[in-house]
Scaffold this motif. Sequence first.
Motif, PDB file in Angstrom:
ATOM      1  N   ASP A 289      26.316 102.419 -14.760  1.00 62.28           N
ATOM      2  CA  ASP A 289      27.278 103.388 -15.289  1.00 62.28           C
ATOM      3  C   ASP A 289      28.537 103.453 -14.430  1.00 62.28           C
ATOM      4  O   ASP A 289      29.647 103.581 -14.950  1.00 62.28           O
ATOM      5  CB  ASP A 289      26.652 104.784 -15.373  1.00 62.28           C
TER       6      ASP A 289
ATOM      7  N   GLN B 217      37.464 103.792 -23.954  1.00 61.41           N
ATOM      8  CA  GLN B 217      36.783 105.075 -24.083  1.00 61.41           C
ATOM      9  C   GLN B 217      35.294 104.880 -24.291  1.00 61.41           C
ATOM     10  O   GLN B 217      34.480 105.615 -23.730  1.00 61.41           O
ATOM     11  CB  GLN B 217      37.380 105.883 -25.240  1.00 61.41           C
TER      12      GLN B 217
ATOM     13  N   THR C 282      40.452 108.915 -17.166  1.00 61.24           N
ATOM     14  CA  THR C 282      39.501 107.824 -16.969  1.00 61.24           C
ATOM     15  C   THR C 282      39.314 107.533 -15.487  1.00 61.24           C
ATOM     16  O   THR C 282      38.189 107.302 -15.030  1.00 61.24           O
ATOM     17  CB  THR C 282      39.978 106.561 -17.702  1.00 61.24           C
TER      18      THR C 282
ATOM     19  N   GLN D 120      37.126 110.196 -14.038  1.00 60.82           N
ATOM     20  CA  GLN D 120      35.733 109.981 -14.422  1.00 60.82           C
ATOM     21  C   GLN D 120      35.097 108.898 -13.568  1.00 60.82           C
ATOM     22  O   GLN D 120      33.945 109.031 -13.135  1.00 60.82           O
ATOM     23  CB  GLN D 120      35.629 109.598 -15.904  1.00 60.82           C
ATOM     24  N   SER D 121      35.848 107.818 -13.304  1.00 57.92           N
ATOM     25  CA  SER D 121      35.288 106.741 -12.486  1.00 57.92           C
ATOM     26  C   SER D 121      35.087 107.204 -11.045  1.00 57.92           C
ATOM     27  O   SER D 121      34.094 106.834 -10.403  1.00 57.92           O
ATOM     28  CB  SER D 121      36.170 105.504 -12.538  1.00 57.92           C
TER      29      SER D 121
ATOM     30  N   ALA E  18      33.712 103.994 -21.084  1.00 58.67           N
ATOM     31  CA  ALA E  18      33.637 105.142 -20.184  1.00 58.67           C
ATOM     32  C   ALA E  18      32.653 106.196 -20.684  1.00 58.67           C
ATOM     33  O   ALA E  18      32.418 107.192 -20.018  1.00 58.67           O
ATOM     34  CB  ALA E  18      35.014 105.769 -20.019  1.00 58.67           C
ATOM     35  N   GLY E  19      32.105 105.981 -21.877  1.00 62.04           N
ATOM     36  CA  GLY E  19      31.146 106.934 -22.417  1.00 62.04           C
ATOM     37  C   GLY E  19      31.791 108.087 -23.137  1.00 62.04           C
ATOM     38  O   GLY E  19      31.155 109.097 -23.405  1.00 62.04           O
TER      39      GLY E  19
ATOM     40  N   THR F 167      30.621 100.305 -15.083  1.00 56.68           N
ATOM     41  CA  THR F 167      31.250 100.419 -16.398  1.00 56.68           C
ATOM     42  C   THR F 167      32.445 101.365 -16.358  1.00 56.68           C
ATOM     43  O   THR F 167      33.510 101.064 -16.912  1.00 56.68           O
ATOM     44  CB  THR F 167      30.231 100.910 -17.442  1.00 56.68           C
ATOM     45  N   ALA F 168      32.296 102.500 -15.701  1.00 55.34           N
ATOM     46  CA  ALA F 168      33.396 103.468 -15.611  1.00 55.34           C
ATOM     47  C   ALA F 168      34.566 102.910 -14.820  1.00 55.34           C
ATOM     48  O   ALA F 168      35.732 103.082 -15.206  1.00 55.34           O
ATOM     49  CB  ALA F 168      32.895 104.766 -14.977  1.00 55.34           C
TER      50      ALA F 168
ATOM     51  N   MET G  56      31.965 109.328 -11.057  1.00 59.38           N
ATOM     52  CA  MET G  56      30.771 108.483 -11.142  1.00 59.38           C
ATOM     53  C   MET G  56      30.491 107.791  -9.807  1.00 59.38           C
ATOM     54  O   MET G  56      29.336 107.670  -9.389  1.00 59.38           O
ATOM     55  CB  MET G  56      30.944 107.436 -12.246  1.00 59.38           C
TER      56      MET G  56
ATOM     57  N   ALA H  81      36.364 100.281 -16.940  1.00 63.91           N
ATOM     58  CA  ALA H  81      37.176 100.914 -17.986  1.00 63.91           C
ATOM     59  C   ALA H  81      38.467 101.463 -17.395  1.00 63.91           C
ATOM     60  O   ALA H  81      39.552 101.310 -17.986  1.00 63.91           O
ATOM     61  CB  ALA H  81      36.394 102.028 -18.670  1.00 63.91           C
ATOM     62  N   ALA H  82      38.370 102.077 -16.233  1.00 61.73           N
ATOM     63  CA  ALA H  82      39.568 102.600 -15.572  1.00 61.73           C
ATOM     64  C   ALA H  82      40.513 101.467 -15.187  1.00 61.73           C
ATOM     65  O   ALA H  82      41.734 101.591 -15.336  1.00 61.73           O
ATOM     66  CB  ALA H  82      39.166 103.405 -14.337  1.00 61.73           C
TER      67      ALA H  82
END
Length: 104
Positions: free
Chosen positions: A70, A14, A50, A53-54, A17-18, A73-74, A57, A77-78
Amino acid sequence: MDLAAIRAYTAAAQQAAGVQPSSQTNPVSEAQGGDFGDMVMNAVESVQQTLQQSETMTAQAATGQADLVDVVTAVAAAEVQLESVVAVRDQVIRAYQEILRMPI
Protein backbone atom coordinates in the motif's frame (compact mmCIF):
# COMPACT_ATOMS: atom_id res chain seq x y z
CA MET A 1 -2.21 16.64 -23.98
CA ASP A 2 -5.67 15.29 -24.71
CA LEU A 3 -8.40 15.95 -22.14
CA ALA A 4 -9.33 12.27 -22.12
CA ALA A 5 -5.74 11.36 -21.34
CA ILE A 6 -5.68 13.81 -18.42
CA ARG A 7 -8.89 12.28 -17.07
CA ALA A 8 -7.45 8.78 -17.46
CA TYR A 9 -4.22 9.71 -15.65
CA THR A 10 -6.16 11.36 -12.83
CA ALA A 11 -8.50 8.38 -12.44
CA ALA A 12 -5.58 5.94 -12.49
CA ALA A 13 -3.67 7.92 -9.89
CA GLN A 14 -6.73 8.17 -7.65
CA GLN A 15 -7.42 4.47 -8.02
CA ALA A 16 -3.81 3.65 -7.20
CA ALA A 17 -4.03 5.85 -4.12
CA GLY A 18 -7.23 4.11 -3.04
CA VAL A 19 -9.42 7.17 -3.62
CA GLN A 20 -12.74 6.68 -5.39
CA PRO A 21 -12.70 8.77 -8.58
CA SER A 22 -15.59 11.18 -8.69
CA SER A 23 -16.47 14.43 -10.35
CA GLN A 24 -15.86 16.24 -7.05
CA THR A 25 -12.22 15.17 -6.77
CA ASN A 26 -11.43 15.32 -10.49
CA PRO A 27 -9.66 18.64 -11.14
CA VAL A 28 -10.23 18.43 -14.87
CA SER A 29 -14.00 18.06 -14.72
CA GLU A 30 -14.27 20.77 -12.08
CA ALA A 31 -12.32 23.20 -14.20
CA GLN A 32 -14.29 22.67 -17.41
CA GLY A 33 -16.68 25.42 -16.41
CA GLY A 34 -13.90 27.63 -15.07
CA ASP A 35 -10.72 29.08 -16.39
CA PHE A 36 -7.22 27.72 -16.74
CA GLY A 37 -6.16 29.13 -13.37
CA ASP A 38 -8.92 27.19 -11.62
CA MET A 39 -7.85 24.00 -13.37
CA VAL A 40 -4.24 24.48 -12.31
CA MET A 41 -5.20 25.25 -8.71
CA ASN A 42 -7.44 22.17 -8.54
CA ALA A 43 -4.68 19.99 -9.99
CA VAL A 44 -2.14 21.32 -7.49
CA GLU A 45 -4.55 20.71 -4.60
CA SER A 46 -5.14 17.17 -5.84
CA VAL A 47 -1.41 16.52 -6.02
CA GLN A 48 -0.96 17.97 -2.55
CA GLN A 49 -3.62 15.63 -1.15
CA THR A 50 -1.99 12.64 -2.85
CA LEU A 51 1.43 13.60 -1.48
CA GLN A 52 -0.03 13.92 2.02
CA GLN A 53 -1.65 10.49 1.69
CA SER A 54 1.66 8.95 0.63
CA GLU A 55 3.45 10.62 3.55
CA THR A 56 0.78 9.31 5.93
CA MET A 57 1.13 5.81 4.51
CA THR A 58 4.92 6.01 4.83
CA ALA A 59 4.64 7.06 8.48
CA GLN A 60 2.18 4.24 9.14
CA ALA A 61 4.58 1.76 7.54
CA ALA A 62 7.39 3.00 9.77
CA THR A 63 5.28 2.18 12.81
CA GLY A 64 4.14 -1.15 11.35
CA GLN A 65 0.53 -0.07 10.82
CA ALA A 66 0.48 -0.20 6.99
CA ASP A 67 1.30 -2.84 4.41
CA LEU A 68 4.38 -2.19 2.30
CA VAL A 69 2.45 -2.75 -0.94
CA ASP A 70 0.00 0.00 0.00
CA VAL A 71 2.86 2.37 0.77
CA VAL A 72 4.60 1.69 -2.54
CA THR A 73 1.32 2.16 -4.41
CA ALA A 74 0.61 5.48 -2.67
CA VAL A 75 4.13 6.78 -3.30
CA ALA A 76 3.97 5.71 -6.96
CA ALA A 77 0.63 7.49 -7.41
CA ALA A 78 2.04 10.65 -5.85
CA GLU A 79 5.09 10.44 -8.08
CA VAL A 80 2.97 10.08 -11.23
CA GLN A 81 0.81 13.06 -10.30
CA LEU A 82 3.80 15.20 -9.41
CA GLU A 83 5.54 14.35 -12.68
CA SER A 84 2.35 15.26 -14.56
CA VAL A 85 2.16 18.64 -12.84
CA VAL A 86 5.82 19.31 -13.56
CA ALA A 87 5.30 18.40 -17.23
CA VAL A 88 2.34 20.77 -17.50
CA ARG A 89 4.31 23.50 -15.75
CA ASP A 90 7.18 23.05 -18.19
CA GLN A 91 4.80 23.32 -21.15
CA VAL A 92 3.20 26.47 -19.73
CA ILE A 93 6.61 28.08 -19.19
CA ARG A 94 7.69 27.08 -22.68
CA ALA A 95 4.51 28.61 -24.14
CA TYR A 96 5.00 31.79 -22.12
CA GLN A 97 8.58 32.11 -23.33
CA GLU A 98 7.41 31.60 -26.90
CA ILE A 99 4.84 34.37 -26.47
CA LEU A 100 7.54 36.69 -25.13
CA ARG A 101 9.66 36.03 -28.24
CA MET A 102 6.85 37.04 -30.60
CA PRO A 103 7.42 40.33 -32.39
CA ILE A 104 4.96 43.08 -31.60
